[in-house]
Write a protein that holds these residues in place. Sequence first.
Motif, PDB file in Angstrom:
ATOM      1  N   ASN A 508     -63.650  43.211 -73.521  1.00 58.48           N
ATOM      2  CA  ASN A 508     -63.181  42.050 -72.763  1.00 58.48           C
ATOM      3  C   ASN A 508     -61.687  42.059 -72.455  1.00 58.48           C
ATOM      4  N   ASP A 533     -59.881  40.354 -69.427  1.00 60.99           N
ATOM      5  CA  ASP A 533     -60.714  40.496 -68.239  1.00 60.99           C
ATOM      6  C   ASP A 533     -60.926  39.128 -67.598  1.00 60.99           C
ATOM      7  N   GLU A 534     -60.688  39.028 -66.299  1.00 65.87           N
ATOM      8  CA  GLU A 534     -60.779  37.747 -65.590  1.00 65.87           C
ATOM      9  C   GLU A 534     -62.180  37.148 -65.682  1.00 65.87           C
ATOM     10  N   GLY A 535     -63.204  37.983 -65.538  1.00 65.07           N
ATOM     11  CA  GLY A 535     -64.568  37.475 -65.627  1.00 65.07           C
ATOM     12  C   GLY A 535     -64.890  36.916 -66.993  1.00 65.07           C
ATOM     13  N   TYR A 536     -64.396  37.575 -68.033  1.00 63.52           N
ATOM     14  CA  TYR A 536     -64.638  37.080 -69.397  1.00 63.52           C
ATOM     15  C   TYR A 536     -63.950  35.732 -69.610  1.00 63.52           C
ATOM     16  N   ARG A 538     -63.130  33.484 -67.388  1.00 57.72           N
ATOM     17  CA  ARG A 538     -63.812  32.448 -66.616  1.00 57.72           C
ATOM     18  C   ARG A 538     -65.113  32.016 -67.317  1.00 57.72           C
ATOM     19  N   ALA A 539     -65.894  32.980 -67.805  1.00 57.72           N
ATOM     20  CA  ALA A 539     -67.148  32.661 -68.482  1.00 57.72           C
ATOM     21  C   ALA A 539     -66.896  31.927 -69.787  1.00 57.72           C
ATOM     22  N   ILE A 564     -56.886  32.071 -66.554  1.00 62.73           N
ATOM     23  CA  ILE A 564     -56.868  33.285 -65.749  1.00 62.73           C
ATOM     24  C   ILE A 564     -55.432  33.579 -65.322  1.00 62.73           C
TER      25      ILE A 564
END
Length: 642
Positions: A508, A533-536, A538-539, A564
């Motif tokens: 991550n 990680d941006e996706g991590y 956000r989730a 983020i």
Amino acid sequence: MEQIILDILEELRAGRNVDDRTLLKMGHAAARRSGSDKRAFAKRRLLPFYQQVKSGDRARWESWGVTPELEKQLLAVLRMKPRRSASGVATITVITKPWPCGGDCLFCPNDIRMPKSYLHNEPACERAEQNWFDPYLQVTSRLTALNQMGHAIDKIELIVLGGTWSDYPRGYQVWFIAELFRALNEFEPAVDGACASAARSPDDGPPLALARSSAEERGELYRKLGFPQDGSQFGRAAEDLQRQLDEHACSYNQAFSEHYGVGSPWRAVAAEQVATFDELERLQRENETARCRVVGLVVETRPDAINPASLTTIRRLGCTKVQMGIQSLDQTVLDANDRGIEVSQIERAFELLRVFGFKIHAHAMVNLLGSTPERDKMDYLRLVRGLPFQPDEIKLYPCALIEGARLQERFEAGEWAPYSEEELLDILVSDVAATPPFCRISRMIRDFSSHDIVAGNKKPNLRQLVENRLRSQDDVRGVQEIRFREVATGNVSVEGLRMEVVEYETSNTRERFLQWVAPENRIAGFLRLSLPDEGYVRALAASVEAAPEAAASGFAGGPAPIAIGEAMIREVHVYGMATQLGAGGTSAQHLGLGRRLVERASEIAREAGYSRLNVISAVGTREYYRHLGFIDCGLYQQKELS
């Protein structure tokens, strides 16, 4: 005693080295001259004597002609156990009170006098019991000892060990940490070996309230309440229950209920062992500029106890590092040893700890029931190289059978046996050699006495045996593990340093390990930079906001740990003997290496597209980071990357 000091000064003025062997000869000579016991002139008595004369008999001290430079050399000679502060800080380990445990691992010792997995004759545990597990008293006594041994006590790393931290009541957690800060804020060394707590004002409340009393008053309170007063009394009070535990006639939690339950002095004092976050935060603000500042705070927990709410709580307490019992990443081995933990929980714990900015200190064990030497080697490789894991620090223990542990039944049945010394050394040498440059193996043994070990390694110098074997190999420069490389007590020439950046990926984050490397691959300092990680992120934000525990976490800055576009400095550490804050010196700590690491980390984060940089600063390092342009921001300090 004075003649020994004068003899040392004469040798130093002549440019001659004074080592422990020379000191021993001086002490024996002084004993012969006076007809006294040579123990009266032991090294441990010299520094308190020097401090007492300097403070209480100024004219006598001035007659010795001790210049600042000469005193620096003298203190280096008189300092006891110099590695205690060789990593740049003085470490104090404290133990929480005994408490019921959420697990019942096969290998875990059961000592009803201690939190689960600890034994009453381990050094830190002995000190804790002598002080009735009172955090204020534990810190005060340890500061006194460190000061008498000649160690600087300005920069303190607090290590809080015991049971699973999150199992303790919230009020006790806050109280325990608050009292650690209170002890550091109030400590005043005294030349006679005692300590002087800050004076109490008339408005400080009842004279025997734990949160308001001096060390002496606390001791009197525990005596009045009927607590045992020494080790033999503690032993007699627990003798019958301990026998039942050793015979497996009851569980640790059942014994706890009887020993510490209704009618016991432990229950009586529990009502005092609570505090509020407001009180803690006031003490933290005081510590920012105190003489003894907290530059690191560590708590111990289990992977299944880690979630965003629990991490928010320990961050508010001032925690910067988490010790976590992994033991193994082999699910079959975990199940065979009744760990009650899934590997998936361990993976999630690593990811959460990393994105919250914590340093991750994992405990791993070899020789567990169901494992083999080859499986242990493969398991270690997965721990240090697997994307979800890759801890910053490791305690790498061989499993040892302690009397009373449930493992004894398997041992007697022939289902478990300790590795031979050769097998154990082969595993540990392989593990150290496989350790990446961003990881430090802090320990290789527990402080169990050989008397308590029924079967397993009993050699306290196990690490030395491992390192000797490594040094006998042809390519010792290939060993990258941090402790093997650190400059420790040595001096550092800035001209010979180079900054290296070790890049590695996790599940991550992208990690950047910046290190100052001295000749012969020694390490003088480092910084851990996480690029989440941006996706991590956000989730995680979405899951935290939806979780019911988010509202209860008390995080004033919002439900998610970071946003983020924010990078995170998880640790900055510069090696060299700990010295007084603001003092000069030739160790790596006085060359501006930390500032330059932060500047380079800022550049890397900016170039990677991040707009802000967080740092998980300790309470006592907040001022340092403010000088570097960071501002207080929720759980962290932050600066814009323009």
